[in-house]
Design an enzyme around this catalytic site. Structure first.
Site, mmCIF file in Angstrom:
data_model
loop_
_atom_site.group_PDB
_atom_site.id
_atom_site.type_symbol
_atom_site.label_atom_id
_atom_site.label_comp_id
_atom_site.label_asym_id
_atom_site.label_seq_id
_atom_site.Cartn_x
_atom_site.Cartn_y
_atom_site.Cartn_z
ATOM 1 N N ASP A 143 -1.877 13.263 -0.854
ATOM 2 C CA ASP A 143 -1.969 12.472 -0.222
ATOM 3 C C ASP A 143 -2.138 12.312 1.054
ATOM 4 O O ASP A 143 -1.595 12.604 1.673
ATOM 5 C CB ASP A 143 -1.311 11.380 -0.192
ATOM 6 C CG ASP A 143 -0.769 11.501 -2.298
ATOM 7 O OD1 ASP A 143 -2.236 10.749 -2.397
ATOM 8 O OD2 ASP A 143 0.184 10.690 -2.385
ATOM 9 N N ARG B 76 -10.051 12.408 -2.071
ATOM 10 C CA ARG B 76 -10.143 10.824 -2.624
ATOM 11 C C ARG B 76 -10.266 9.895 -1.434
ATOM 12 O O ARG B 76 -9.491 9.875 -0.171
ATOM 13 C CB ARG B 76 -8.380 10.816 -3.065
ATOM 14 C CG ARG B 76 -8.439 8.919 -3.515
ATOM 15 C CD ARG B 76 -6.753 8.834 -3.685
ATOM 16 N NE ARG B 76 -5.873 9.576 -4.681
ATOM 17 C CZ ARG B 76 -5.118 9.798 -4.436
ATOM 18 N NH1 ARG B 76 -3.998 9.640 -3.151
ATOM 19 N NH2 ARG B 76 -4.190 10.569 -5.724
HETATM 20 P P1 FDA Z 1 -8.516 -4.212 -0.648
HETATM 21 O O1 FDA Z 1 -6.689 -4.469 -0.238
HETATM 22 O O2 FDA Z 1 -9.297 -5.263 -0.382
HETATM 23 O O3 FDA Z 1 -7.923 -5.240 -1.752
HETATM 24 C C1 FDA Z 1 -8.748 -5.568 -2.841
HETATM 25 C C2 FDA Z 1 -8.263 -6.431 -4.116
HETATM 26 O O4 FDA Z 1 -7.255 -5.996 -4.899
HETATM 27 C C3 FDA Z 1 -7.205 -7.842 -3.536
HETATM 28 O O5 FDA Z 1 -8.014 -8.837 -3.385
HETATM 29 C C4 FDA Z 1 -6.535 -7.625 -5.203
HETATM 30 O O6 FDA Z 1 -7.206 -8.236 -6.037
HETATM 31 C C5 FDA Z 1 -6.508 -6.351 -5.336
HETATM 32 N N1 FDA Z 1 -4.957 -5.652 -4.601
HETATM 33 C C6 FDA Z 1 -4.958 -4.642 -3.711
HETATM 34 N N2 FDA Z 1 -3.805 -4.124 -3.370
HETATM 35 C C7 FDA Z 1 -2.790 -4.781 -4.352
HETATM 36 C C8 FDA Z 1 -1.676 -4.870 -3.832
HETATM 37 N N3 FDA Z 1 -0.668 -3.781 -3.813
HETATM 38 N N4 FDA Z 1 -0.655 -5.155 -5.158
HETATM 39 C C9 FDA Z 1 -1.402 -6.684 -6.378
HETATM 40 N N5 FDA Z 1 -2.954 -6.479 -6.126
HETATM 41 C C10 FDA Z 1 -3.820 -5.249 -4.950
HETATM 42 N N6 FDA Z 1 -3.360 4.921 1.015
HETATM 43 C C11 FDA Z 1 -3.484 6.106 2.236
HETATM 44 O O7 FDA Z 1 -3.434 5.717 2.805
HETATM 45 N N7 FDA Z 1 -3.049 7.566 1.485
HETATM 46 C C12 FDA Z 1 -3.405 8.025 0.313
HETATM 47 O O8 FDA Z 1 -2.682 9.009 -0.081
HETATM 48 C C13 FDA Z 1 -3.096 6.447 -0.461
HETATM 49 N N8 FDA Z 1 -3.867 6.828 -2.473
HETATM 50 C C14 FDA Z 1 -4.638 5.993 -2.736
HETATM 51 C C15 FDA Z 1 -4.651 6.801 -3.854
HETATM 52 C C16 FDA Z 1 -5.128 5.106 -5.442
HETATM 53 C C17 FDA Z 1 -5.270 6.130 -6.081
HETATM 54 C C18 FDA Z 1 -5.274 3.850 -3.997
HETATM 55 C C19 FDA Z 1 -5.410 2.417 -5.601
HETATM 56 C C20 FDA Z 1 -5.049 3.863 -2.946
HETATM 57 C C21 FDA Z 1 -4.098 4.284 -2.500
HETATM 58 N N9 FDA Z 1 -4.028 3.939 -1.080
HETATM 59 C C22 FDA Z 1 -3.985 5.156 -0.042
HETATM 60 C C23 FDA Z 1 -4.016 2.906 -0.844
HETATM 61 C C24 FDA Z 1 -5.640 2.458 0.193
HETATM 62 O O9 FDA Z 1 -5.187 2.805 1.216
HETATM 63 C C25 FDA Z 1 -4.691 0.731 -0.001
HETATM 64 O O10 FDA Z 1 -4.344 0.415 0.949
HETATM 65 C C26 FDA Z 1 -4.714 -0.048 -1.282
HETATM 66 O O11 FDA Z 1 -6.082 0.645 -1.989
HETATM 67 C C27 FDA Z 1 -5.277 -1.757 -1.405
HETATM 68 O O12 FDA Z 1 -6.360 -1.744 -0.843
HETATM 69 P P2 FDA Z 1 -8.009 -1.907 -1.597
HETATM 70 O O13 FDA Z 1 -9.184 -0.662 -1.717
HETATM 71 O O14 FDA Z 1 -7.105 -1.960 -3.449
HETATM 72 O O15 FDA Z 1 -8.639 -2.945 -1.185
#
Ligand code: FDA
Length: 304
Positions: free
Chosen positions: A132, A182
């Site tokens: 990560d 990733r």
């Molecule tokens: P965004 O935040 O724009 O959200 C899009 C939509 O997704 C929202 O409108 C909502 O519907 C839904 N959503 C998002 N987060 C939610 C929550 N917490 N609860 C409910 N609904 C939610 N980061 C990092 O810095 N280092 C890492 O190693 C990782 N590893 C990682 C692995 C995996 C499998 C995922 C999916 C994410 C990570 N992340 C991460 C976290 C990533 O950086 C980010 O903070 C989150 O995925 C939220 O961003 P989105 O891309 O979902 O978009």
């Protein structure tokens, strides 16, 4: 208001006192929505359930910012036991880990020694390991360690965060390693000096790095719950004839479950990030920061 709450939860995530207190409480306040359980046994049961409906997993034993060798050894042992449990149970799962849980803040050498033990065992079992990406202060050293270990192993990959200005250059350098990446937006509290402050810029950079990495022919894990980014990726792979075995979607356990299932039904590979363990506080706070509406879960659970 949202920005203030985000900043509050991300700062709180790093509070040592709150982390310590949370370990005593166990999975309360709604944390179990995002965390599979406290034990490895519970985690493997969750993986089995997800595998049954076609989702694969990456298991993460929670822990970060460890500051003594004893705790780092314990974390490394848990990763090894997780690998053993995946092998013995036959579930479909990778492992994710954080280098600070393996003692990166104590010494780079301690951390690398643990990584060798982990990657050797994972290689024996043919299990993939994902490093990560943590906060900005650990970005360079994480990539240095990735490159150093890449000379010995190919069963692992790292994470790149779209919110950092440096990301495009990092990706160019990682292309020489045909890195399995990733790609994420980024989850930590970073200053405007190192990270895009505006969400539109982060989203635009995210889509741009997804496209670049796919066009370079590298394996790409698109880790997001953002349906616009997911749709744009689907359109892009179709237009550019990118094979289904060159990418996967990844999402967090307990978030957008229906979307995960829908993607599996449409024939896409979906990997769920399943965290487990007692050290849940920092992870939970980052999930609250991403979506302040999640605070309602906490409030509801407080009064249960
Ligand atoms: P965004 O935040 O724009 O959200 C899009 C939509 O997704 C929202 O409108 C909502 O519907 C839904 N959503 C998002 N987060 C939610 C929550 N917490 N609860 C409910 N609904 C939610 N980061 C990092 O810095 N280092 C890492 O190693 C990782 N590893 C990682 C692995 C995996 C499998 C995922 C999916 C994410 C990570 N992340 C991460 C976290 C990533 O950086 C980010 O903070 C989150 O995925 C939220 O961003 P989105 O891309 O979902 O978009």
């Amino acid at each position: 208001m949202e920005a203030i709450m985000r900043s509050f939860f991300l700062s709180f995530a790093k509070s040592k006192f709150a982390n310590k207190l949370a370990k005593k409480f166990g999975h309360r306040f709604g944390a179990s929505k995002f965390v599979a359980g406290e034990t490895l046994h519970q985690a493997i049961e969750t993986v089995s359930r997800l595998n049954m409906d076609g989702r694969v997993v990456t298991l993460d034993h929670l822990g970060e910012f460890v500051l003594n060798e004893h705790d780092a050894n314990q974390s490394a042992q848990m990763v090894l036991q997780t690998l053993d449990a995946i092998e013995e149970s036959g579930v479909q799962s990778h492992v994710s880990l954080k280098l600070t849980s393996l003692g990166l803040d104590i010494s780079k050498d301690v951390c690398i020694a643990h990584m060798h033990a982990i990657l050797r065992r994972a290689k024996d079992y043919e299990i993939f390991v994902r490093i990560d990406m943590e906060d900005y202060s650990h970005c360079q050293v994480t990539l240095d360690i990735y490159k150093e270990l890449r000379a010995h192993y190919d069963n692992f990959g790292v994470v790149i965060q779209a919110y950092l200005y440096r990301t495009k250059e990092d990706m160019e350098r990682l292309n020489d390693y045909q890195a399995n990446l990733r790609l994420v937006k980024g989850a930590y509290k970073e200053s405007h000096e190192v990270a895009f402050p505006d969400k539109q810029d982060v989203d635009a950079n995210f889509l741009s790095i997804i496209k670049t990495h796919l066009l370079n022919g590298n394996y790409t894990a698109i880790a997001t719950q953002d349906d616009k980014i997911i749709q744009a990726t689907k359109d892009f792979v179709e237009t550019n004839n990118i094979a289904g075995d060159q990418f996967e979607f990844q999402m967090l356990f307990g978030i957008c479950d229906d979307l995960q299932k829908q993607l599996v039904e449409q024939g896409y590979k979906v990997r769920v990030y399943v965290p487990f363990g007692v050290d849940w506080f920092g992870y939970f706070m980052r999930r609250l920061a991403e979506r302040p509406a999640n605070v309602w879960f906490v409030l509801k659970n407080l009064f249960k």
